[in-house]
Design an enzyme around this catalytic site. Structure first.
Site, PDB file in Angstrom:
ATOM      1  N   CYS A   1     -12.372   0.204  18.233  1.00 46.45           N
ATOM      2  CA  CYS A   1     -13.412  -0.560  18.854  1.00 46.45           C
ATOM      3  C   CYS A   1     -14.731   0.171  18.920  1.00 46.45           C
ATOM      4  O   CYS A   1     -14.893   1.241  18.391  1.00 46.45           O
ATOM      5  CB  CYS A   1     -13.033  -0.872  20.297  1.00 46.45           C
ATOM      6  SG  CYS A   1     -11.482  -0.222  20.827  1.00 46.45           S
TER       7      CYS A   1
ATOM      8  N   ASN B   1     -11.675   3.793  23.055  1.00 44.33           N
ATOM      9  CA  ASN B   1     -11.672   3.574  21.608  1.00 44.33           C
ATOM     10  C   ASN B   1     -10.753   4.629  21.031  1.00 44.33           C
ATOM     11  O   ASN B   1     -11.071   5.813  21.055  1.00 44.33           O
ATOM     12  CB  ASN B   1     -13.096   3.737  21.058  1.00 44.33           C
ATOM     13  CG  ASN B   1     -13.118   3.797  19.537  1.00 44.33           C
ATOM     14  OD1 ASN B   1     -12.162   3.413  18.879  1.00 44.33           O
ATOM     15  ND2 ASN B   1     -14.217   4.266  18.989  1.00 44.33           N
ATOM     16  N   GLY B   2      -9.610   4.216  20.536  1.00 40.92           N
ATOM     17  CA  GLY B   2      -8.696   5.198  19.973  1.00 40.92           C
ATOM     18  C   GLY B   2      -7.263   4.764  20.095  1.00 40.92           C
ATOM     19  O   GLY B   2      -6.978   3.576  20.246  1.00 40.92           O
TER      20      GLY B   2
ATOM     21  N   MET C   1       9.949  12.600  -7.290  1.00 45.26           N
ATOM     22  CA  MET C   1      10.486  11.290  -7.704  1.00 45.26           C
ATOM     23  C   MET C   1      11.212  10.537  -6.597  1.00 45.26           C
ATOM     24  O   MET C   1      12.120   9.751  -6.869  1.00 45.26           O
ATOM     25  CB  MET C   1      11.401  11.435  -8.940  1.00 45.26           C
ATOM     26  CG  MET C   1      10.689  11.934 -10.176  1.00 45.26           C
ATOM     27  SD  MET C   1       9.353  10.850 -10.702  1.00 45.26           S
ATOM     28  CE  MET C   1      10.202   9.733 -11.789  1.00 45.26           C
TER      29      MET C   1
ATOM     30  N   GLU D   1      -5.563   7.938  -7.575  1.00 43.24           N
ATOM     31  CA  GLU D   1      -6.866   8.521  -7.269  1.00 43.24           C
ATOM     32  C   GLU D   1      -7.063   9.769  -8.107  1.00 43.24           C
ATOM     33  O   GLU D   1      -6.537  10.825  -7.789  1.00 43.24           O
ATOM     34  CB  GLU D   1      -7.004   8.887  -5.790  1.00 43.24           C
ATOM     35  CG  GLU D   1      -8.461   9.181  -5.484  1.00 43.24           C
ATOM     36  CD  GLU D   1      -8.678   9.900  -4.179  1.00 43.24           C
ATOM     37  OE1 GLU D   1      -9.708   9.680  -3.552  1.00 43.24           O
ATOM     38  OE2 GLU D   1      -7.813  10.697  -3.787  1.00 43.24           O
TER      39      GLU D   1
ATOM     40  N   LYS E   1       5.515  10.358   0.885  1.00 40.13           N
ATOM     41  CA  LYS E   1       4.988  11.420   1.749  1.00 40.13           C
ATOM     42  C   LYS E   1       3.907  10.886   2.659  1.00 40.13           C
ATOM     43  O   LYS E   1       2.789  11.404   2.687  1.00 40.13           O
ATOM     44  CB  LYS E   1       4.476  12.595   0.931  1.00 40.13           C
ATOM     45  CG  LYS E   1       3.572  12.195  -0.190  1.00 40.13           C
ATOM     46  CD  LYS E   1       3.815  13.025  -1.421  1.00 40.13           C
ATOM     47  CE  LYS E   1       3.541  12.151  -2.636  1.00 40.13           C
ATOM     48  NZ  LYS E   1       3.939  12.708  -3.881  1.00 40.13           N
TER      49      LYS E   1
ATOM     50  N   CYS F   1      10.672   8.746 -19.224  1.00 38.87           N
ATOM     51  CA  CYS F   1      11.123   9.713 -18.208  1.00 38.87           C
ATOM     52  C   CYS F   1      12.644   9.745 -18.136  1.00 38.87           C
ATOM     53  O   CYS F   1      13.300   8.704 -18.191  1.00 38.87           O
ATOM     54  CB  CYS F   1      10.526   9.310 -16.863  1.00 38.87           C
ATOM     55  SG  CYS F   1      11.362   9.971 -15.426  1.00 38.87           S
TER      56      CYS F   1
ATOM     57  N   CYS G   1       8.482  17.042 -12.120  1.00 39.60           N
ATOM     58  CA  CYS G   1       7.098  16.621 -12.373  1.00 39.60           C
ATOM     59  C   CYS G   1       6.099  17.611 -11.779  1.00 39.60           C
ATOM     60  O   CYS G   1       5.054  17.860 -12.359  1.00 39.60           O
ATOM     61  CB  CYS G   1       6.835  15.247 -11.781  1.00 39.60           C
ATOM     62  SG  CYS G   1       8.208  14.113 -11.825  1.00 39.60           S
TER      63      CYS G   1
ATOM     64  N   CYS H   1       7.533  18.829 -17.435  1.00 32.97           N
ATOM     65  CA  CYS H   1       8.221  17.592 -17.809  1.00 32.97           C
ATOM     66  C   CYS H   1       8.620  17.654 -19.286  1.00 32.97           C
ATOM     67  O   CYS H   1       7.770  17.756 -20.171  1.00 32.97           O
ATOM     68  CB  CYS H   1       7.298  16.397 -17.567  1.00 32.97           C
ATOM     69  SG  CYS H   1       8.005  14.858 -18.140  1.00 32.97           S
TER      70      CYS H   1
HETATM   71  S1  SF4 Z   1       9.546  15.741 -14.988  1.00 40.64           S
HETATM   72 FE1  SF4 Z   1       9.249  14.124 -16.491  1.00 40.64          FE
HETATM   73  S2  SF4 Z   1      11.269  13.449 -16.992  1.00 40.64           S
HETATM   74 FE2  SF4 Z   1      11.403  14.606 -15.104  1.00 40.64          FE
HETATM   75  S3  SF4 Z   1      11.276  13.123 -13.516  1.00 40.64           S
HETATM   76 FE3  SF4 Z   1       9.242  13.870 -13.850  1.00 40.64          FE
HETATM   77  S4  SF4 Z   1       8.417  12.441 -15.329  1.00 40.64           S
HETATM   78 FE4  SF4 Z   1      10.580  12.147 -15.371  1.00 40.64          FE
END
Ligand code: SF4
Length: 1332
Positions: free
Chosen positions: A11, A242-243, A488, A898, A949, A1114, A1120, A1125
């Site tokens: 507010c 306000n909060g 992942m 981003e 996260k 993948c 990752c 990868c």
């Molecule tokens: S490192 Fe590469 S293959 Fe492994 S989970 Fe990540 S994107 Fe997939």
């Protein structure tokens, strides 16, 4: 599911005062004008007229009431002998109204307060919106006289007592619509479900020249919940806020616990009439008001009370005087802070002031004029003051306070206020004499090894240790001194769906701050954070004595073995310690746990009666005959039992436990009331590892020390995620949602915790505990091996993973050629696995099929698909462009994440492909956010949180920030980048609304989306976002998330999207906002079945994250974050990128495969298009879960109940855009500069400007970027000068070639996202004080 009690406020707030106490109507005019100029910080409901609430708290207008008394034929010796109650009565139920009035009169009589008469408050109902009118109460003022011989303060106390008594009687009588807006002989509140400009029209009193006052507090509310009520409009009796109070649940519980010990000679036997102090139906702001009012009327002084409730961060401020530090430390012995972002304006009718929370995350600026007028507010420029009359300007810093004492005629500054209070009592002496510290730590290794090493594996098994606990948690915590990281997301079932037993901790999900308040950066804002813990008996809140400071101070809530031993050996009479065993006999079976818990509570109660002040709850007695009660259950049960018995403040709870090892476990224990935790088994495990030389050569002592420090960092981070700074506020604050725990357990042990789906009870918790116990004591004593749980990584015979090798291999097979038979094999692989999500527990209700030809084409379905916002940087360029090209080919949308995009991608390629992401993400890192980036988007997505996260942001490690990535992001190679940074610049819903407005100015053609993460109350937040004029709301589930993230966050924060989506749909429909926004869901979507279920729960667009990566190649190696990868999907390493197998065709095949599956399901269910099923959960039913006993205990009815049983409300968006009606100043500027832009000729323009003119320069910059890209125009081609007070975001995204010169002052966000333009701000020529 969607509860309108969980109000969230943001507010505009402030006060106006004449410091000499001179009453005038001018003060009221200024206050109503000021709050009107803050209208843009409030919100309106779906009827476009009903506000979320506005009002003023001011002195009783004596002249006005003198005339009212004359009309009543009442003559008082002094008008000061009159009190006024501003009462909201039931309006339509005449009998309830009469009952309410009778209750008031009876209570006045009982307390000897003469009734002078009732006054119907003059009202103009034409000012109200439809919703406000429908819910409007009967507004009456009750005029009362001063009982003989009562002094001013005593008169105020009597009226407060009557007010509390009335609240209880009203509740008992079931008069829901009854509310006492104010009852005082000094102050009065005029408020309503209004927007500020309606205030004076609705209440003609406020325009009556006889309405005079020397001070007024004002408030414009922006509630994220449009079922706002008249009652919750602000100001309350003493304050406007306000909060958001993040620790509200804990503050309420602790206040309830204190009630049994409240004593004061001012109240005597009446004290119990004041309880419950806190109205359980109020908002966080009202709860704070309840306590402030109690303290103020109990002679604490309103400034002193505010200092106690919202203290400064005194702990680590090096230059704070000792006397002040001592005072703050003393106050922390009296009460925990009400923690969260807050700007509070308050008054007792004599003193008026304002203060900020310790982080200072709300704006509060003031000016003082030479005639003694003080104006304080959320923005400058809310009152147009002649600068030559302004003698002082300033802003409140973190934890600071300002006040005007109208009796002394003084403006009081922070230092003067605080020092004066600090010297009222010998706080320093009391603290020095009273507070005890423990002797410095001894060698932990020796203390720890005493315990168990020989039977260590047996103990570990009894407490559910798995190999992963040691390898993936404890070892990295010790050797790397940081939390364990994974990637992942989480593709395993939630604990309640899993067939495997889990620790009770995993049934609790951490809550986190989003939109209505900011998370904190626990590293960079360490100065305001504190783990300092006090142990011992707490005393009466209403007095201040030396005894209050008789406590033990610990630097942290984590106790080493030697700390605990030192506590036990203290031998000080004030600190009596005893240990209670937290175990139950194995022979008592599953029922034994609940019985043991009851006995434990009784023993705890008796111990407190016997004078124990430190109660150790210990599960060390575990043996073949005795199993440990899960410590969270024990702590929660004892904590709540003692609160219920009124004994909680007399004792501190210490958990001596074998089951806590992850940061999350400690957070749960502290969050449910533990003052300190000794994780003896984790220490033993570390000592053993050190002795086995498995900790990179660390000694046992060093390893224990590092582990403790890492746990402490983890606790700080979990607190920070919710915007909480001090562990004393976090303690008992219950910042969790239970997922799969039944009401019996919640009511007994975790009272007040949200658990929306019911679930397991005491018997099932006991069974899981006994399972671990059996594993420990039924096998061979020599078997030291721990089980492989496969909890974090796929293991045969371990926990189920939705992305298991069968699934991703079959998908790879399908996307190569897009054959339908291969897609069927993929779907088969997805659906034959174990249930791993809530949607897996649901089935479609059978219906009459139709031909698939009658169903909308795949090309239409697929346009509703998006890819998750994975940034260029997290992904390789090849993957990022592949996804964008594929989605553009389909007419669907890819998300940029981003991280910016090269401008070369904004133009079509020679073959017609376009690699520009349709959705451009903007988080507060603003990485790569330029005017051209903004105008190249079809949709601009504001990321408030990240699925895997939430509250801490996604992190791209430094080794992935190559020169190319850095140049696109306008950053520096090798520097890690977080998005959104935990402490970003969106502090509140009004800040988010401002950013939405900014983006719509910069690119008026783009829609604006806001990405939220599923958690309890996400629906409430979404309502606020819709009222903030977002076009799209995305609800992300906890499962998703690509890239690196702490394992603790992956597993323990956020909830399934099914819950968040159903709640959001319900909230938007209930608040009649659903037609204004598109609702999108994502998080672990894999198949057409997922899409159809999401549609039935309310989503009309659908995001694919992890599975889109799998479609491009993948293989779920989950590395990752390491830049290694193996298939070039998520790496910047050129050698690995060369191995990238993905093509746009593969993604196109996948999306069309899913779309065709959606069509096939629709045909089977007899529906022709997705719109037919959106928001219709009644088409779903629970499946038979005989093989999954825990999952079978869930009650899914809240998800499956339609938001609108009448079926008359819109279920999906109908408006193309959700735009705010206004004409920005930029429209005029653009018109005036049109030729200069087209011809590149220079132009000088000038305008007067006010705080209501926001985001000046952004539309102009976007338009220039549309013509000339980020290069803009030659320097100073467009020169605009302004005079006055600019609104927020002055000069946002200001591009090269634009010069904006402001003579005056500006509000927050000057130059947000600047891109080469020039801003000059200079003081007015007649100003006698500098700008600030
Ligand atoms: S490192 Fe590469 S293959 Fe492994 S989970 Fe990540 S994107 Fe997939």
């Amino acid at each position: 599911m969607y509860k309108d009690l969980n109000e969230k406020d943001a507010c505009g707030v402030g006060f106006i005062a004449n410091r000499f106490g001179n009453r005038s109507h001018e003060i009221i005019k200024m206050a109503t004008q000021a709050v009107t100029n803050l209208t843009h910080r409030g919100a309106v409901a779906a009827d476009a007229k009903t506000g979320d609430g506005a009002g003023i708290l001011t002195q009783i207008p004596e002249k006005l009431f003198q005339k009212e008394l004359e009309k009543l034929g009442v003559h008082l010796a002094s008008i000061n002998d009159m009190g006024v109650g501003m009462i909201f009565l039931p309006r339509h139920d005449r009998s309830a109204q009469a009952q309410g009035r009778a209750l008031v009169e009876k209570t006045l009589q009982q307390y000897g307060v003469p009734l002078l008469g009732w006054r119907s408050v003059p009202l103009d109902l034409s000012a109200l919106g439809t919703k406000a009118l429908e819910t409007m109460p009967e507004i009456q003022q009750v005029l009362v006289g001063r009982p003989e011989q009562l002094a001013d303060d005593a008169f105020e106390r009597r009226l407060y007592l009557i007010c509390k008594e009335l609240e209880h009687r009203i509740t008992a009588a079931g008069l829901d619509e009854f509310h006492i807006a104010s009852f005082s002989h000094r102050t009065i509140v005029y408020k309503g479900l209004l927007v500020a400009p309606q205030l004076t029209q609705f209440y003609p009193d406020l325009e009556n020249p006889d309405f005079e006052a020397a001070l007024a507090v004002f408030h414009q509310r922006y509630s994220t919940n449009t079922s706002s009520t008249w009652m919750l409009a602000q100001p309350f009796h003493t304050l406007a806020h306000n909060g958001e109070i993040n620790t509200l649940m804990g503050n309420r519980n602790w206040m309830r616990a204190r009630e049994a010990d409240l004593q004061s000679p001012l109240w005597n036997e009446h004290i119990q009439k004041l309880v419950p102090i806190i109205n359980q139906h109020g908002s966080d702001s009202m709860s704070l008001d309840n306590v402030l009012e109690l303290l103020t009327h109990s002679d604490r002084g309103i400034l002193h009370a505010m200092m106690c409730l919202i203290p400064e961060a005194y702990e680590q401020i090096p230059d704070m005087p000792d006397v002040l530090k001592a005072c703050y430390e003393y106050l922390s012995c009296v009460s925990e802070p009400w923690d969260g972002p807050s700007a509070v304006a308050f008054t007792d009718g004599v003193v008026v002031g304002a203060s900020l929370d310790r982080n200072g995350l709300r704006p509060a600026r003031y000016k003082v004029t030479e005639d003694g007028t003080v104006v304080m507010g959320s923005e400058v420029g809310i009152i147009e003051l002649d600068d030559s009359c302004v003698v002082e300007k300033g802003r409140l810093g973190p934890g600071q306070m300002i006040a005007v004492d109208t009796t002394q005629g003084k403006l009081l500054k922070n230092s003067e206020i605080k020092h004066s209070i600090a010297e009222q009592k010998p706080y320093a002496e009391w603290v020095q004499k009273g507070i005890v510290t423990l002797p410095t730590e001894k060698d932990d290794a020796s203390a720890t090894t005493e315990t168990v090493p020989e039977q260590l594996p047996m103990y570990q098994k009894a407490f559910g240790y798995m190999t992963e606990d040691v390898e993936r948690f404890i070892k990295p915590m010790v050797t790397e001194a940081k939390e364990a990281i994974g990637s992942m997301g989480d593709d395993t079932p939630p604990a309640v769906i899993s067939r495997h037993p889990r620790l009770l901790y995993s049934y609790f999900k951490q809550r986190f701050a989003q939109v209505t308040n900011p998370p904190i950066d626990s590293i960079r804002e360490r100065l305001v954070m504190s783990l300092t813990t006090y142990l011992g008996r707490r005393h009466n809140l209403l007095t201040e004595t030396e005894a209050h400071a008789r406590l033990i101070r610990l630097p942290s809530p984590i106790l080493t073995n030697s700390d605990l031993q030192a506590l036990q050996e203290l031998n000080i009479p004030d600190f009596q310690i005893t240990t209670l065993s937290v175990c139950f006999p194995v022979s008592s079976g599953k029922r034994g746990l609940e019985t043991a818990l009851e006995a434990l509570c009784e023993c705890a109660s008796e111990a407190v009666d016997a004078g124990i002040t430190l109660l150790v709850l210990s599960d060390k007695d575990v043996n073949p005959d005795s199993a440990p009660i899960p410590m969270a259950l024990a702590v929660g049960a004892v904590h709540h039992h003692l609160i219920r018995e009124g004994k909680r403040m007399r004792v501190s709870l210490i958990a001596e436990t074998g089951d806590a090892r992850e940061e999350h476990h400690f957070a749960v224990l502290i969050g449910y009331g533990a003052a300190a935790v000794n994780p003896y088994l984790a220490f033993s495990t570390i000592v053993q590892l050190a002795e086995d030389d498995e900790l990179a050569g660390l000694t046992a002592t060093k390893a224990v020390e590092t582990y403790k420090a890492t746990v402490e960092k983890g606790i700080l981070k979990i607190m920070a995620k919710m915007g909480i700074s001090t562990v004393s506020s976090y303690r008992g604050a219950q910042i969790f949602e239970a997922l799969g725990v039944n009401a019996t357990v919640i009511d007994k042990c975790f009272t007040g915790t949200t658990s929306r789906l019911s679930g397991i009870g005491f018997a099932e918790i006991a069974a899981e505990t006994l399972h671990f116990h059996t594993k420990a004591f039924s096998g061979s004593e020599n078997d030291a091996s721990l089980e492989e749980a496969g909890y974090f990584r796929f293991r045969r015979n371990g926990e189920f993973h939705a992305y298991n090798p069968t699934v991703f291999k079959s998908l790879h097979q399908f996307v190569k050629a897009g054959k339908s038979e291969d897609y069927e094999k993929y779907v088969d692989a997805v659906e034959t696995g174990e249930p791993s999500s809530l949607r897996d527990l649901l089935a479609f209700k059978p219906s009459t099929p139709i031909s698939i030809e009658e169903v909308e084409p795949a090309e239409d379905v697929v346009r509703r698909f998006t890819t998750g916002s994975m940034s260029f940087g997290a992904l390789s360029r090849e993957t990022h462009e592949t996804l964008a090209i594929a989605m553009n080919r389909l007419g669907a949308k890819s998300g940029s994440g981003e991280g910016g995009e090269s401008a070369t991608r904004f133009k079509p390629q020679p073959n017609g492909d376009l690699a520009s992401s349709a959705i451009k993400q903007v988080a507060s890192g603003r990485f790569g956010v330029t005017p051209t980036y903004l105008i190249s988007a079809k949709e601009l997505e504001i990321k408030m949180a990240q699925g895997s996260k939430p509250g801490e942001g996604g992190q791209i490690p430094g080794h992935k920030v190559t020169a190319e990535i850095a140049s696109i992001r306008h950053s520096v190679p090798g520097v890690p980048l977080i998005s959104p940074p935990p402490h970003h610049d969106i502090y509140s819903i009004e800040d988010l609304a401002q950013l939405i407005y900014d983006l719509k100015q910069a690119n008026p053609q783009a829609k604006v989306a806001v990405k939220l993460v599923s958690e309890f109350l996400v629906g409430t937040i979404a309502s606020g976002v819709a009222k903030g004029y977002a076009d799209v709301i995305q609800v992300s589930g906890h499962e998703g998330g690509t890239g690196a993230s702490p394992l603790s966050s992956i597993k323990n924060a956020g909830t399934p999207w099914e819950l968040g989506l159903a709640e959001t749909q319900r909230a938007l429909v209930t608040n009649e906002l659903r037609d204004r926004v598109v609702l999108r869901a994502d998080g672990g979507m894999r198949s057409g079945r997922d899409i159809v279920i999401a549609a039935m729960l309310g989503a009309e667009e659908y995001g694919f994250g992890t599975i889109a990566m799998v479609a491009t190649g993948c293989i779920m190696a989950r590395q990752c974050h390491l830049n290694t990868c193996p298939v070039g999907v998520a790496t910047q390493d050129p050698a690995l990128r060369a191995k990238y197998p993905g093509t746009p065709e593969m993604v196109v095949n996948f999306m069309l495969g899913v779309a065709n599956e959606v069509r096939s399901i629709l045909a089977n269910l007899g529906h022709r298009c997705l719109n037919d099923i959106i928001g219709r959960p009644e088409l779903l039913q629970p499946i038979d879960l005989a093989d999954y006993p825990k999952a079978g205990m869930l009650d899914l009815s809240e998800i499956l109940t339609p938001a609108d049983p009448t079926g008359t409300q819109p279920r999906y968006h109908l408006q193309e855009r959700n735009n705010r009606e206004d004409i920005p100043l930029d429209d005029q500027i653009l018109e005036d500069a049109a030729e200069a832009i087209a011809q590149k000729t220079s132009v000088q323009l000038s305008y007067s400007i006010r705080n209501i003119h926001r985001t000046v320069g952004a539309k102009l910059s976007g338009e220039i970027a549309r013509h000339y890209g980020d290069a803009g125009l030659p320097d100073r081609t467009i020169q605009c000068s302004f005079e006055g007070s600019a609104g927020q975001s002055f000069g946002a995204f200001c591009i090269s070639g634009v010069q904006l010169v402001l003579t005056g002052e500006a509000n927050d966000y000057v130059g947000k996202g600047m891109a080469g333009g020039e801003l000059i701000i200079k003081a007015c020529t007649n100003s006698v004080v500098p700008n600030f």
